[in-house]
Scaffold this motif. Sequence first.
Motif, PDB file in Angstrom:
ATOM      1  N   PHE A 142       0.804  -1.222   0.000  1.00 40.13           N
ATOM      2  CA  PHE A 142       0.000   0.000   0.000  1.00 40.13           C
ATOM      3  C   PHE A 142       0.841   1.277   0.000  1.00 40.13           C
ATOM      4  CE2 PHE A 142      -2.231   3.458   2.096  1.00 40.13           C
ATOM      5  CZ  PHE A 142      -3.403   3.522   1.361  1.00 40.13           C
ATOM      6  N   PRO A 143       1.865   1.411   0.874  1.00 40.45           N
ATOM      7  CA  PRO A 143       2.637   2.666   0.869  1.00 40.45           C
ATOM      8  C   PRO A 143       3.267   2.970  -0.487  1.00 40.45           C
ATOM      9  CG  PRO A 143       3.111   1.416   2.854  1.00 40.45           C
ATOM     10  CD  PRO A 143       2.314   0.514   1.956  1.00 40.45           C
ATOM     11  N   PHE A 144       3.880   1.956  -1.100  1.00 39.57           N
ATOM     12  CA  PHE A 144       4.528   2.198  -2.388  1.00 39.57           C
ATOM     13  C   PHE A 144       3.503   2.451  -3.482  1.00 39.57           C
ATOM     14  CE2 PHE A 144       6.429   0.761  -6.399  1.00 39.57           C
ATOM     15  CZ  PHE A 144       7.558   1.580  -6.432  1.00 39.57           C
ATOM     16  N   THR A 145       2.378   1.737  -3.472  1.00 38.71           N
ATOM     17  CA  THR A 145       1.329   1.958  -4.465  1.00 38.71           C
ATOM     18  C   THR A 145       0.758   3.360  -4.349  1.00 38.71           C
ATOM     19  OG1 THR A 145       0.753  -0.401  -4.410  1.00 38.71           O
ATOM     20  CG2 THR A 145      -0.863   1.093  -5.353  1.00 38.71           C
ATOM     21  N   ALA A 146       0.544   3.811  -3.103  1.00 40.13           N
ATOM     22  CA  ALA A 146       0.040   5.173  -2.898  1.00 40.13           C
ATOM     23  C   ALA A 146       1.045   6.199  -3.388  1.00 40.13           C
ATOM     24  CB  ALA A 146      -0.269   5.390  -1.421  1.00 40.13           C
ATOM     25  N   TYR A 147       2.318   6.003  -3.044  1.00 37.71           N
ATOM     26  CA  TYR A 147       3.369   6.931  -3.472  1.00 37.71           C
ATOM     27  C   TYR A 147       3.456   6.995  -4.992  1.00 37.71           C
ATOM     28  CZ  TYR A 147       8.130   7.676  -5.190  1.00 37.71           C
ATOM     29  OH  TYR A 147       9.210   8.048  -5.938  1.00 37.71           O
ATOM     30  N   GLN A 148       3.331   5.851  -5.648  1.00 38.48           N
ATOM     31  CA  GLN A 148       3.501   5.758  -7.093  1.00 38.48           C
ATOM     32  C   GLN A 148       2.298   6.309  -7.856  1.00 38.48           C
ATOM     33  OE1 GLN A 148       3.974   1.739  -8.605  1.00 38.48           O
ATOM     34  NE2 GLN A 148       5.890   2.292  -9.592  1.00 38.48           N
ATOM     35  N   ASN A 149       1.155   6.393  -7.192  1.00 43.12           N
ATOM     36  CA  ASN A 149      -0.084   6.787  -7.870  1.00 43.12           C
ATOM     37  C   ASN A 149      -0.686   8.067  -7.315  1.00 43.12           C
ATOM     38  OD1 ASN A 149      -0.906   4.355  -9.766  1.00 43.12           O
ATOM     39  ND2 ASN A 149      -0.087   3.461  -7.885  1.00 43.12           N
ATOM     40  N   GLY A 150       0.151   8.997  -6.958  1.00 43.48           N
ATOM     41  CA  GLY A 150      -0.352  10.311  -6.598  1.00 43.48           C
ATOM     42  C   GLY A 150      -0.325  10.646  -5.132  1.00 43.48           C
ATOM     43  N   GLY A 151       0.311   9.815  -4.299  1.00 47.27           N
ATOM     44  CA  GLY A 151       0.412  10.133  -2.873  1.00 47.27           C
ATOM     45  C   GLY A 151      -0.951  10.223  -2.223  1.00 47.27           C
ATOM     46  N   GLY A 152      -1.217  11.366  -1.576  1.00 50.67           N
ATOM     47  CA  GLY A 152      -2.492  11.549  -0.893  1.00 50.67           C
ATOM     48  C   GLY A 152      -3.675  11.500  -1.834  1.00 50.67           C
ATOM     49  N   ALA A 153      -3.466  11.880  -3.104  1.00 54.30           N
ATOM     50  CA  ALA A 153      -4.558  11.838  -4.077  1.00 54.30           C
ATOM     51  C   ALA A 153      -5.025  10.404  -4.322  1.00 54.30           C
ATOM     52  CB  ALA A 153      -4.115  12.478  -5.392  1.00 54.30           C
ATOM     53  N   SER A 174      -3.175  15.438 -10.697  1.00 57.62           N
ATOM     54  CA  SER A 174      -3.228  15.030 -12.099  1.00 57.62           C
ATOM     55  C   SER A 174      -3.305  13.510 -12.259  1.00 57.62           C
ATOM     56  CB  SER A 174      -2.007  15.569 -12.856  1.00 57.62           C
ATOM     57  OG  SER A 174      -0.806  15.073 -12.279  1.00 57.62           O
ATOM     58  N   LYS A 175      -2.844  12.779 -11.251  1.00 60.15           N
ATOM     59  CA  LYS A 175      -2.869  11.319 -11.311  1.00 60.15           C
ATOM     60  C   LYS A 175      -4.292  10.764 -11.349  1.00 60.15           C
ATOM     61  CE  LYS A 175       1.532   9.915 -10.976  1.00 60.15           C
ATOM     62  NZ  LYS A 175       2.156   8.918 -11.863  1.00 60.15           N
ATOM     63  N   LEU A 176      -5.262  11.520 -10.821  1.00 60.79           N
ATOM     64  CA  LEU A 176      -6.641  11.038 -10.763  1.00 60.79           C
ATOM     65  C   LEU A 176      -7.239  10.849 -12.154  1.00 60.79           C
ATOM     66  CD1 LEU A 176      -8.090  13.141  -7.795  1.00 60.79           C
ATOM     67  CD2 LEU A 176      -7.287  10.778  -7.773  1.00 60.79           C
ATOM     68  N   LEU A 177      -6.649  11.481 -13.163  1.00 63.17           N
ATOM     69  CA  LEU A 177      -7.162  11.369 -14.525  1.00 63.17           C
ATOM     70  C   LEU A 177      -6.607  10.160 -15.261  1.00 63.17           C
ATOM     71  CD1 LEU A 177      -6.921  15.134 -15.579  1.00 63.17           C
ATOM     72  CD2 LEU A 177      -8.890  13.904 -14.625  1.00 63.17           C
ATOM     73  N   GLU A 178      -5.686   9.426 -14.624  1.00 63.59           N
ATOM     74  CA  GLU A 178      -5.079   8.263 -15.260  1.00 63.59           C
ATOM     75  C   GLU A 178      -5.850   6.990 -14.894  1.00 63.59           C
ATOM     76  OE1 GLU A 178      -0.946   8.039 -14.339  1.00 63.59           O
ATOM     77  OE2 GLU A 178      -0.553  10.143 -14.828  1.00 63.59           O
ATOM     78  N   LYS A 199      -4.843   3.998 -15.002  1.00 59.83           N
ATOM     79  CA  LYS A 199      -3.994   3.052 -14.288  1.00 59.83           C
ATOM     80  C   LYS A 199      -4.090   3.236 -12.784  1.00 59.83           C
ATOM     81  CE  LYS A 199       0.780   1.365 -14.028  1.00 59.83           C
ATOM     82  NZ  LYS A 199       2.170   1.549 -14.503  1.00 59.83           N
ATOM     83  N   VAL A 200      -4.280   4.489 -12.329  1.00 61.28           N
ATOM     84  CA  VAL A 200      -4.392   4.764 -10.897  1.00 61.28           C
ATOM     85  C   VAL A 200      -5.636   4.082 -10.327  1.00 61.28           C
ATOM     86  CG1 VAL A 200      -4.721   6.580  -9.177  1.00 61.28           C
ATOM     87  CG2 VAL A 200      -3.111   6.918 -11.064  1.00 61.28           C
ATOM     88  N   TRP A 201      -6.737   4.155 -11.045  1.00 65.34           N
ATOM     89  CA  TRP A 201      -7.979   3.533 -10.577  1.00 65.34           C
ATOM     90  C   TRP A 201      -7.871   2.005 -10.627  1.00 65.34           C
ATOM     91  CZ3 TRP A 201     -12.027   6.326  -8.581  1.00 65.34           C
ATOM     92  CH2 TRP A 201     -11.925   7.707  -8.702  1.00 65.34           C
ATOM     93  N   TYR A 202      -7.171   1.504 -11.648  1.00 57.06           N
ATOM     94  CA  TYR A 202      -6.950   0.062 -11.711  1.00 57.06           C
ATOM     95  C   TYR A 202      -6.112  -0.406 -10.521  1.00 57.06           C
ATOM     96  CZ  TYR A 202      -4.909  -4.376 -13.152  1.00 57.06           C
ATOM     97  OH  TYR A 202      -4.500  -5.678 -13.182  1.00 57.06           O
ATOM     98  N   ASN A 203      -5.065   0.346 -10.183  1.00 56.33           N
ATOM     99  CA  ASN A 203      -4.227  -0.009  -9.032  1.00 56.33           C
ATOM    100  C   ASN A 203      -5.008   0.075  -7.722  1.00 56.33           C
ATOM    101  OD1 ASN A 203      -1.896  -0.517 -10.539  1.00 56.33           O
ATOM    102  ND2 ASN A 203      -1.255   1.616 -10.489  1.00 56.33           N
ATOM    103  N   ALA A 204      -5.952   1.006  -7.643  1.00 58.86           N
ATOM    104  CA  ALA A 204      -6.788   1.104  -6.442  1.00 58.86           C
ATOM    105  C   ALA A 204      -7.645  -0.148  -6.282  1.00 58.86           C
ATOM    106  CB  ALA A 204      -7.677   2.349  -6.516  1.00 58.86           C
ATOM    107  N   VAL A 205      -8.155  -0.660  -7.399  1.00 57.08           N
ATOM    108  CA  VAL A 205      -8.984  -1.869  -7.347  1.00 57.08           C
ATOM    109  C   VAL A 205      -8.144  -3.085  -6.951  1.00 57.08           C
ATOM    110  CG1 VAL A 205     -10.401  -3.450  -8.706  1.00 57.08           C
ATOM    111  CG2 VAL A 205     -10.653  -0.983  -8.997  1.00 57.08           C
ATOM    112  N   THR A 206      -6.981  -3.252  -7.580  1.00 51.39           N
ATOM    113  CA  THR A 206      -6.145  -4.406  -7.257  1.00 51.39           C
ATOM    114  C   THR A 206      -5.650  -4.348  -5.809  1.00 51.39           C
ATOM    115  OG1 THR A 206      -4.217  -3.231  -8.168  1.00 51.39           O
ATOM    116  CG2 THR A 206      -5.395  -4.737  -9.631  1.00 51.39           C
ATOM    117  N   GLN A 207      -5.329  -3.152  -5.318  1.00 52.79           N
ATOM    118  CA  GLN A 207      -4.911  -3.018  -3.926  1.00 52.79           C
ATOM    119  C   GLN A 207      -6.043  -3.395  -2.982  1.00 52.79           C
ATOM    120  OE1 GLN A 207      -2.075  -2.456  -2.342  1.00 52.79           O
ATOM    121  NE2 GLN A 207      -3.083  -2.471  -0.350  1.00 52.79           N
TER     122      GLN A 207
END
Length: 664
Positions: free
Chosen positions: A75-86, A292-296, A298-306
């Motif tokens: 989770f920490p690395f996935t969050a960091y890689q996909n926009g941090g707090g966003a 800006s990451k929220l428009l990608e 891949k970020v939403w896909y990573n949220a689902v897999t996490q």
Amino acid sequence: MVHKLEQNVRRNETTNVANQNERNEDLNCNSEDNNTAQQNKKPSAGEKRAEWDKGVEFVLSCIAMSVGLGNIWRFPFTAYQNGGGAFLIPYIIVLIIIGRPIYYLEMCLGQFSSRNNVNMFHKLAPALKGIGYGQCLGSICVGSYYASLIAIILFYFLQSFTSKLPWSYCRDEWLNEITSKNITCIPSTGNQLASDGHMVSSSELYFRKEVLREKSQIDDGLGYPDWRLSLCLAFSYLVLFLITRNGIRSSGKAAYFLAIFPYVIMLCLLGRSVTLEGASNGMLYFIKPTWSKLLEAKVWYNAVTQCFFSLNIGFGTVIMFASYNKFKQNIYRDCLIVNILDTFTSLLSGTAIFGILGHLAFKLNVDVGDVINTGGTGLAFISYPEAIAKFDAIPWLFAVLFFFMLFVLGIGSMVALQGVPLTILLDSVPKCKPWMGSLGITVSFFCFSLLYITNGGQFIFTMVDYFGGTMIFLVLCIFETITVFWWYGLENFCEDIEFMLNRKIGIYWRLNWGVINPIILTTIFLYFILTMERLQHENKDFPDIALVFGWIIIAVGVLQIPLWWLYYVYHLRRNGIIEGMKRSLSHARWGPNNADRLTEWTTLKRNFQERKSAVKLNWLLLPPQHIGLHSQTVFGLKSEMVSSEVESCLHTVAFQSISAMRLF
């Protein structure tokens, strides 16, 4: 109007009698399906299925299962890689509209049926039995490589009992190899960072050369299991066997420690990290949003897999644990507790870990992003140990605490993953003692896990995680939601929950279950297929034979569904293919496992259908509280308090209102 209402009731009674006859006929087809008949036979007192001694054991077991290694290093690395707090925004949205509804769905399926996931799907419809076996295969895949991680964690834990941590310095035996590759070893205790391709930290070299002893490619084979990691693996499985030797009666007691103790260590690490210089910069880096990451996509896909990985959705583990509940256990409350704690733990661990990495960046006088080179196992066994090695005071103690916490978290998740095949075995062979089943499955898991601690084991780890730990669960979860809500029926399922929990099912659950979950999961699967690239490990392409093996895992898991369906139809071929297909798609066997509960449920379902037959309800506009499964109510009025004429008028008005709304 009254005459029409009576005709509807009589017509519905005829249908219910026919359905009941179909159930009775299906239950008594001993000559056609001996295995099914054996499953439907009422258990004797000595064969009574085990239950949790206390409801809190179920909750703690779910916490120990869901709060695992993924919360600490994924989770920490996935969050960091996909926009941090966003990243928290899509993650929480996904948790609300996918994670929590499916987690609650699997809890309800397990508790209502009181059966393992294979028998549960078989009772729902024999054609669905393969979903349960597919989930079991996926749990075996994940459990086998999960145990190899626990073995590596145990190895690091044992190596931490020394004042000079073994990964903190460069070794002479590495000199020839690193010189030939034109790279320089940087001690992890120093104030220099391995910032380019010609410099490598001692913690990374220790992990790759001393722990894994990994190969750069596997074209010539995997090599042999490392004897040190094999011993650690054997000890890990010994601990697992001792916990599961008596089934849930022993694992339920161990859950008190497995679920609670990691928080003690986590809070100690958090308390230490906030006192370190530069820790605040790391924590801010963790939660700082990159909008800006929220428009990608891949970020939403990573949220689902996490979310799937963290909550163990689709693994069969939630169904398995819930099947041991008492029928009236308040799983609505339990689901909320587990979901909140899982998210809280991810945030807590991320804050603590990034506080330590912030201190590392401060000592090296670099940006926090420069000290994070990789995620997953690299983050756990390279970045974290390197940060701990730079502690000024007793670094070995923090290493011991950190790796012991990971060990406990890993064992907690492994109990659930191994519990899926164990429960299927014990339910299928009632005479099998729990310790015998646990021993047999533990030894089998150990043999599979040896693959991952060979010299080329990390290639197998990556391949099985990709095919058997991600894709297979996504496919099976789509089948699970569609078959339950679109085949068995959302309204039927809501009635089952209302009977079990005496709780009305609101629009939030209905909308997510009936519309959002199947559509979003299918969309995510299509995105996964369309964006799929050739699998790599450490930027090296997999051999074709390895990829073929990965697709075989997918095929074996997914093809369980049509293969078991065809087997059932073939088994009933004497009655004709059409009749066999009808029975394979029938829900006549579905219901509570307890005979008294089944009788009560059948009666209430019949009464419910009689009251509902007067008006065709829309499942979204008029939830079942307008009829009431446990009370004789008609749109909030007691039926005995109104005349049949008034009741008929109410039904007519409701039907005309719904028809008018549908016009728009």
